[in-house]
Structures are given as C-alpha cells and as structure tokens.
Write an enzyme that holds these catalytic residues in place. Structure first.
Site, PDB file in Angstrom:
ATOM      1  N   GLU A 125       0.988  -1.292  -0.127  1.00  0.00           N
ATOM      2  CA  GLU A 125      -0.345  -0.014   0.081  1.00  0.00           C
ATOM      3  C   GLU A 125       0.718   1.268  -0.102  1.00  0.00           C
ATOM      4  O   GLU A 125       1.902   1.029   0.433  1.00  0.00           O
ATOM      5  CB  GLU A 125      -0.976  -0.040   1.041  1.00  0.00           C
ATOM      6  CG  GLU A 125       0.005   0.114   2.458  1.00  0.00           C
ATOM      7  CD  GLU A 125      -1.046   0.244   3.834  1.00  0.00           C
ATOM      8  OE1 GLU A 125      -2.183  -0.682   3.712  1.00  0.00           O
ATOM      9  OE2 GLU A 125      -0.031   1.021   4.637  1.00  0.00           O
TER      10      GLU A 125
ATOM     11  N   CYS B 106       5.246   0.275  14.974  1.00  0.00           N
ATOM     12  CA  CYS B 106       4.746   1.511  13.930  1.00  0.00           C
ATOM     13  C   CYS B 106       4.054   2.969  14.553  1.00  0.00           C
ATOM     14  O   CYS B 106       3.189   2.657  15.447  1.00  0.00           O
ATOM     15  CB  CYS B 106       3.842   0.500  12.939  1.00  0.00           C
ATOM     16  SG  CYS B 106       3.751   2.498  11.694  1.00  0.00           S
TER      17      CYS B 106
HETATM   18 MN    MN Z   1       0.891   1.771   4.988  1.00  0.00          MN
END
Ligand code: MN
Length: 155
Positions: A66, A120
């Site tokens: 993505e 993340c």
């Molecule tokens: Mn991503």
C-alpha cells in the site's frame, strides 16, 4: 480508581501481548492483500497526535502492499524478514529502524521460520491506504528486486 500507568508485557503462547491490550487479527478473505497479520494498538490518546501500534506477521506472512500520504516510523521488535520501500528491498532484523516516507509503496514480509513483529508510529488522523492497480504493479515489477519480493507473496 485510576488505571495503572504500567501495562506489563504478557506473552500468550508465541504471541507478543500486553496486559489490557486487544489483539486484532486481520480477517483473511480470498482476495485479501495481506496474510497472517495481527495488530495491537499500544498507545492512543486524544491529547496526542500520534499513536503506536504493534504488528505481528506470522512466519511466511506479509502486510498489505500500500501507499498513503502519512509516513510510518517502524522499529523491528522481533524476528526477521524484509521490507519493500518504494522500489527497493531491504533485509530486516531485530531493532532495525524503518522510515516509510509519504506516498511510498511499502510491504513487510516475515521470513519462513520466525514471526516479524514491529512497532509502528503513525498519525492518529491519517488518510486511507491506496492499493496498487494492475498498471502500478507492472511498473513496480520493472525493478527486479521488487518483482522477486512481490512474487514471494503469491502462493
Ligand atoms: Mn502503511
């Protein structure tokens, strides 16, 4: 009664887990562009602009290919694998740091024998990921390393 500021690390079986943190297992459908990925949101507060998540990709699995306008700041916390960033492929090991710049194709892959777990950091308010269409996939595959990386996703 106030909540404890510490939520202990509390692995369950082979899964990295934290006390009072929900684990979401991504649903796998026929055309799902990811495989064997779980997500835990570790920190999210209305007075902070960022949030911190923990993703785990099972051995041989991969995240979605993505791109989006927001960036990612990633720290590998367990295991090994590889990441595609733009058209380049990089090997990953524990404690490596990965910056995914805005509008850049990216995908994480775990090696066949160990899970790949990573923190993340991301904007709490962010745009929706875009998936590659056929033309974009063809363009990415013009790079030999990217093509080899992507071929490993097709089983
Ligand atoms: Mn991503």
């Amino acid at each position: 009664m106030t909540e404890s500021p510490v939520r202990p690390f509390a692995p369950e079986g082979d899964d990295y887990r934290w006390t009072s943190v929900e684990q979401l297992r991504y649903k796998e459908e026929g055309t799902a562009p990811f495989r064997d990925v779980t997500r835990q949101t570790l920190f999210r507060r209305p007075d902070m602009r960022g949030e911190l998540r923990y993703f785990e990709v099972a051995p041989g699995g991969h995240s979605t290919l993505e791109r989006h306008l927001h960036a990612h700041a990633v720290m590998i916390l367990r295991g090994a694998g590889a990441v595609l960033v733009g058209e380049s492929v990089f090997p990953l090991k524990t404690f490596d740091l990965v910056t995914v710049p805005p509008s850049t194709w990216h995908q994480f892959r775990a090696t066949a024998d160990v899970p790949l777990g990573f923190l993340c950091m991301v904007d709490a308010e962010r745009d929706k990921p875009e998936l590659p269409d056929a033309a974009e996939l063809r363009r990415l595959r013009e790079n030999r390393a990217a093509a080899a990386f992507l071929d490993a996703s097709v089983e």
